[in-house]
Design a protein around this motif. Sequence first.
Motif, PDB file in Angstrom:
ATOM      1  N   LYS A   1      52.881  28.489  34.803  1.00  0.00           N
ATOM      2  CA  LYS A   1      53.064  29.235  33.561  1.00  0.00           C
ATOM      3  C   LYS A   1      51.688  29.662  33.081  1.00  0.00           C
ATOM      4  CE  LYS A   1      55.696  28.612  29.402  1.00  0.00           C
ATOM      5  NZ  LYS A   1      56.191  27.559  28.485  1.00  0.00           N
ATOM      6  N   LEU A   2      51.483  30.961  33.001  1.00  0.00           N
ATOM      7  CA  LEU A   2      50.151  31.460  32.672  1.00  0.00           C
ATOM      8  C   LEU A   2      50.196  32.375  31.462  1.00  0.00           C
ATOM      9  CD1 LEU A   2      49.288  32.273  36.338  1.00  0.00           C
ATOM     10  CD2 LEU A   2      48.070  30.570  34.991  1.00  0.00           C
ATOM     11  N   ASP A   3      49.143  32.312  30.667  1.00  0.00           N
ATOM     12  CA  ASP A   3      49.060  33.180  29.493  1.00  0.00           C
ATOM     13  C   ASP A   3      47.853  34.097  29.628  1.00  0.00           C
ATOM     14  OD1 ASP A   3      48.984  34.413  27.110  1.00  0.00           O
ATOM     15  OD2 ASP A   3      48.521  32.617  25.925  1.00  0.00           O
ATOM     16  N   PRO A   4      48.087  35.330  30.098  1.00  0.00           N
ATOM     17  CA  PRO A   4      46.954  36.229  30.357  1.00  0.00           C
ATOM     18  C   PRO A   4      46.174  36.581  29.092  1.00  0.00           C
ATOM     19  CG  PRO A   4      49.058  37.358  30.704  1.00  0.00           C
ATOM     20  CD  PRO A   4      49.373  35.928  30.475  1.00  0.00           C
ATOM     21  N   THR A   5      46.778  36.456  27.923  1.00  0.00           N
ATOM     22  CA  THR A   5      46.051  36.838  26.711  1.00  0.00           C
ATOM     23  C   THR A   5      44.880  35.903  26.426  1.00  0.00           C
ATOM     24  OG1 THR A   5      47.563  35.554  25.360  1.00  0.00           O
ATOM     25  CG2 THR A   5      48.078  37.886  25.646  1.00  0.00           C
ATOM     26  N   LYS A   6      44.845  34.740  27.107  1.00  0.00           N
ATOM     27  CA  LYS A   6      43.693  33.852  26.962  1.00  0.00           C
ATOM     28  C   LYS A   6      42.425  34.513  27.506  1.00  0.00           C
ATOM     29  CE  LYS A   6      45.555  29.981  25.290  1.00  0.00           C
ATOM     30  NZ  LYS A   6      46.414  29.174  26.175  1.00  0.00           N
ATOM     31  N   ASN A   7      42.607  35.460  28.427  1.00  0.00           N
ATOM     32  CA  ASN A   7      41.470  36.229  28.942  1.00  0.00           C
ATOM     33  C   ASN A   7      41.694  37.695  28.576  1.00  0.00           C
ATOM     34  OD1 ASN A   7      40.247  33.989  30.484  1.00  0.00           O
ATOM     35  ND2 ASN A   7      42.092  34.166  31.717  1.00  0.00           N
ATOM     36  N   ALA A   8      41.460  37.991  27.313  1.00  0.00           N
ATOM     37  CA  ALA A   8      41.851  39.317  26.814  1.00  0.00           C
ATOM     38  C   ALA A   8      40.789  40.384  27.045  1.00  0.00           C
ATOM     39  CB  ALA A   8      42.176  39.222  25.331  1.00  0.00           C
ATOM     40  N   GLN A   9      39.574  39.971  27.364  1.00  0.00           N
ATOM     41  CA  GLN A   9      38.504  40.963  27.540  1.00  0.00           C
ATOM     42  C   GLN A   9      38.745  41.806  28.795  1.00  0.00           C
ATOM     43  OE1 GLN A   9      38.119  37.545  27.476  1.00  0.00           O
ATOM     44  NE2 GLN A   9      35.985  37.066  26.944  1.00  0.00           N
ATOM     45  N   PRO A  10      38.117  42.990  28.829  1.00  0.00           N
ATOM     46  CA  PRO A  10      38.215  43.795  30.062  1.00  0.00           C
ATOM     47  C   PRO A  10      37.529  43.078  31.222  1.00  0.00           C
ATOM     48  CG  PRO A  10      36.747  44.844  28.454  1.00  0.00           C
ATOM     49  CD  PRO A  10      37.382  43.684  27.759  1.00  0.00           C
ATOM     50  N   VAL A  11      38.183  43.086  32.380  1.00  0.00           N
ATOM     51  CA  VAL A  11      37.683  42.348  33.537  1.00  0.00           C
ATOM     52  C   VAL A  11      37.561  43.270  34.736  1.00  0.00           C
ATOM     53  CG1 VAL A  11      38.071  40.386  35.046  1.00  0.00           C
ATOM     54  CG2 VAL A  11      38.968  40.342  32.742  1.00  0.00           C
ATOM     55  N   THR A  12      36.507  43.087  35.504  1.00  0.00           N
ATOM     56  CA  THR A  12      36.460  43.750  36.807  1.00  0.00           C
ATOM     57  C   THR A  12      36.185  42.697  37.859  1.00  0.00           C
ATOM     58  OG1 THR A  12      35.538  45.558  38.100  1.00  0.00           O
ATOM     59  CG2 THR A  12      33.999  44.330  36.728  1.00  0.00           C
ATOM     60  N   LEU A  13      36.591  42.993  39.082  1.00  0.00           N
ATOM     61  CA  LEU A  13      36.467  42.004  40.157  1.00  0.00           C
ATOM     62  C   LEU A  13      35.445  42.471  41.177  1.00  0.00           C
ATOM     63  CD1 LEU A  13      37.570  39.460  41.702  1.00  0.00           C
ATOM     64  CD2 LEU A  13      39.148  41.018  42.820  1.00  0.00           C
ATOM     65  N   HIS A  14      34.466  41.613  41.446  1.00  0.00           N
ATOM     66  CA  HIS A  14      33.536  41.882  42.540  1.00  0.00           C
ATOM     67  C   HIS A  14      34.072  41.178  43.775  1.00  0.00           C
ATOM     68  CE1 HIS A  14      30.009  41.870  45.072  1.00  0.00           C
ATOM     69  NE2 HIS A  14      29.990  40.556  45.056  1.00  0.00           N
ATOM     70  N   ASP A  15      34.378  41.940  44.818  1.00  0.00           N
ATOM     71  CA  ASP A  15      34.880  41.330  46.059  1.00  0.00           C
ATOM     72  C   ASP A  15      33.726  40.733  46.842  1.00  0.00           C
ATOM     73  OD1 ASP A  15      37.856  42.118  46.612  1.00  0.00           O
ATOM     74  OD2 ASP A  15      36.948  43.928  45.792  1.00  0.00           O
ATOM     75  N   PRO A  16      33.655  39.405  46.962  1.00  0.00           N
ATOM     76  CA  PRO A  16      32.582  38.827  47.772  1.00  0.00           C
ATOM     77  C   PRO A  16      32.708  39.293  49.227  1.00  0.00           C
ATOM     78  CG  PRO A  16      33.565  37.163  46.374  1.00  0.00           C
ATOM     79  CD  PRO A  16      34.444  38.371  46.286  1.00  0.00           C
ATOM     80  N   CYS A  17      31.583  39.726  49.787  1.00  0.00           N
ATOM     81  CA  CYS A  17      31.605  40.321  51.128  1.00  0.00           C
ATOM     82  C   CYS A  17      32.254  39.417  52.161  1.00  0.00           C
ATOM     83  CB  CYS A  17      30.189  40.619  51.590  1.00  0.00           C
ATOM     84  SG  CYS A  17      29.264  41.528  50.398  1.00  0.00           S
ATOM     85  N   ASN A  18      31.933  38.121  52.077  1.00  0.00           N
ATOM     86  CA  ASN A  18      32.427  37.226  53.110  1.00  0.00           C
ATOM     87  C   ASN A  18      33.938  37.062  53.066  1.00  0.00           C
ATOM     88  OD1 ASN A  18      30.268  36.140  54.866  1.00  0.00           O
ATOM     89  ND2 ASN A  18      29.334  35.747  52.882  1.00  0.00           N
ATOM     90  N   TYR A  19      34.529  37.167  51.887  1.00  0.00           N
ATOM     91  CA  TYR A  19      35.995  37.101  51.829  1.00  0.00           C
ATOM     92  C   TYR A  19      36.605  38.359  52.442  1.00  0.00           C
ATOM     93  CZ  TYR A  19      35.513  33.465  48.170  1.00  0.00           C
ATOM     94  OH  TYR A  19      35.205  32.354  47.467  1.00  0.00           O
ATOM     95  N   VAL A  20      36.150  39.516  51.967  1.00  0.00           N
ATOM     96  CA  VAL A  20      36.885  40.737  52.289  1.00  0.00           C
ATOM     97  C   VAL A  20      36.502  41.363  53.620  1.00  0.00           C
ATOM     98  CG1 VAL A  20      37.380  41.300  49.893  1.00  0.00           C
ATOM     99  CG2 VAL A  20      35.299  42.165  50.933  1.00  0.00           C
ATOM    100  N   ARG A  21      35.328  41.032  54.147  1.00  0.00           N
ATOM    101  CA  ARG A  21      34.945  41.626  55.434  1.00  0.00           C
ATOM    102  C   ARG A  21      34.868  40.614  56.562  1.00  0.00           C
ATOM    103  NH1 ARG A  21      32.182  45.450  52.330  1.00  0.00           N
ATOM    104  NH2 ARG A  21      30.417  44.077  51.996  1.00  0.00           N
ATOM    105  N   ALA A  22      34.935  39.324  56.233  1.00  0.00           N
ATOM    106  CA  ALA A  22      34.795  38.346  57.309  1.00  0.00           C
ATOM    107  C   ALA A  22      35.925  37.326  57.347  1.00  0.00           C
ATOM    108  CB  ALA A  22      33.451  37.620  57.194  1.00  0.00           C
ATOM    109  N   CYS A  23      36.742  37.254  56.312  1.00  0.00           N
ATOM    110  CA  CYS A  23      37.697  36.137  56.254  1.00  0.00           C
ATOM    111  C   CYS A  23      39.135  36.500  55.909  1.00  0.00           C
ATOM    112  CB  CYS A  23      37.232  35.109  55.230  1.00  0.00           C
ATOM    113  SG  CYS A  23      35.762  34.237  55.731  1.00  0.00           S
TER     114      CYS A  23
END
Lengths: 270, 465
Positions: free
Chosen positions: B328-350
């Motif tokens: 059960k999650l409440d997204p309003t706890k993180n109400a600020q604008p968010v962007t995601l940086h994809d770590p290279c090792n996750y997205v290109r190696a794993c």
Amino acid sequence: MSYFIVQILPYIALTIFGLGLLFRLGRWAAARLLGTSHEITLAPFPQTPWQAGWIFVREIALFRNIFFFEPTLWVGAWPMHIALFMVLGGHAVGFYFLGEQFVYIGMSPELSKFMSNLLGSVFGMVLLLGLIYLLVRRVSLGRVRQISNPSDYLHLVLLIAIVAVGDIMRYFPQYGMHYEEVYEYFKALILLQPVPEFVFHNVFFITHMLLVQILMIVFPFSKLVHLFGMFAMRWIENRVHTDPAPGLPNVDVAAARAKGTGLPSAGGAA
Amino acid sequence: MPEYKGMAQPAKASAEDLKKLRLVPVPDEKKVEEAIRLLDEMRKKFRSFVLAMESCVKCGLCAENCHAYLGTRDPNNIPTNRAELIRKIYRRYFTLEGRWFGKLVGAEDLTLDTLEQWYSYFYQCTECRRCGSVCPFGIDTCEVTMIARQILYWLGMVPKLHVGGGFGIERVGNQSNIPKPGMVDTLEFLSEEIKEEFGVDVRFPVDEEADILYVPSSADYLLNPYTLMGAAMFFTYIGARWTIPSVMSEAGNFGLLFDQRHLMRHLFMRLHDAAANLGVKKIVWGECGHGWRAWKMYLPYFVDRPLRWEITHLHDEVAYYIRTNQLKLDPTKNAQPVTLHDPCNYVRACSPAGPYGHTENMRTIIRAVTVDFREMTPNREKNFCCGGGSAVLFDDPEMYQKRIQFSKTKADQIRATGVGKDGNGILCAPCSICKAQFYPMVEEHELGVEVKGLIDLVGKALVWK
């Protein structure tokens, strides 16, 4: 000199080409494939052999990465390579079937010859323009100039020279050779017989032959082996790799939440 | 020595430091000869390296796709040119054309200066693999960098920063050099923090018999406490029996970055032994990019015994529980604008392709725990590196300037999302090295964002009642 180029050098060039390639590919094969130390599959990992195969097709046949990341390079590179394979194939079937190869897909011999000439002219020109485009790019873009060695320019110049002479023979029939003549020449070469007299009178043909043989000799010792290198590299990098299934052992979230794990009222710790 | 003949270099480890790792440095007059011998050994061992040396056509596609080149405009930071620093030596000693027509094909004798050049530029490469991903042939310059760093390490040329991590690995099992008492202390403190901030009782079991072995990044103890707290809250929330091993308290593996033999294996064996001793059933990995790559793609070939446990990443597990609607999650706890940086090792190696791969799992999570999520462009496997990858986190003034330049492309990407416009944005960077790079860099580039991990956000959004 002409005698050497059309009668003797072909055997030498072919030998160097063949043995040189075996030597070069042998060196690659001798180095160990990964898998004894680690895997370098490029993510996103293909999940089935079909997906892995599709990466090969889209990169090797369509140059998708170049198209996506530098379209202005793709415009020269892709048509150039396609034209190159068309021209190579055209040489093989055109001379073997004397321009009547399309008879086998239902054309009349005259139409087939016409088509053979037309395709040869078109792809010959595309190939030439593509190569010139790549040379201009190499000279004019700072970052590409910075990574170029003298040999990188020379390969392009050699290819341009070969194609230019070839195109002259195609576009100006008075300098060209007939299918039948080339057929006879190669037949003589293959049967180890003296080549026919008429080839000595065609300077363009002799020049074309000389340049091609230089290319054959240089090929195994140059970057032109990327033809094989890209398959070898992708064979290492585009492989199926799957993850273990998610889900944690002995975890029942519903029960934990019903019990109120973590809440102070439930007596604290899990 | 932060500079050598005009080239920025990270401070080198002293012979004294290297002695702690029982590495005998090669004296200067023998370095060249030894380097050639080692290079010969490497080329016979790794076909990926041979192909990188022999089949590049110098098309230049990699140049505009490398954050290091985009940031510095230094021609030696063009990936193929960086590889050329080795390639010209390789040609000279191991190919016919290089031996006979050196000038024409660009072959050169190896000198001490060249080795110093390697040391400078292979520690400016962050091993992000973007060039490998972009290359029409898939030539992986990351492999070249790894081999160069390995050879340099054997010669005794290695950054102080990296050797410090290596020393910690051998002494206590983590790069931050935190011994067990310090660990336990910190964890107790975090436990109190959670109680205070979230009002829940969460315990951090250390070295207990359990079902799940959780390996956090050791940087989480010092720099990213909310990541560690988030993980603990998640495990408590789902009622898991979990534990942190004190002998192997490190999700990262600096061995991958400069010594892929002894050091990397040393941590692998520590993990194996911890798992065996504690009788766990599954191993779950914390937020660390290069480390996850080491454990996922290298571990199976390095441990001395067959591996009895599956290893998964915490993100994959959390995403699984979100997909199956068990949290059960409440997204309003993180109400600020968010962007995601994809770590290279996750997205290109794993990451496997498809909706359940790591790349998409990160998005499953972030969409569930935040309100205003904005993608960067480009993203996923086309994402640019933070500029600190492979622990290029040097503080020497010259190298620090480089780090600012390396992160320039990333900063532009973050700015373009607009999350920091009002100065309250969140930059989610779920990797310890990315975080360590971003903490100072978001200030340098004045991005108006706060750096957080992904699990931090999950911890905040959990609804306990």
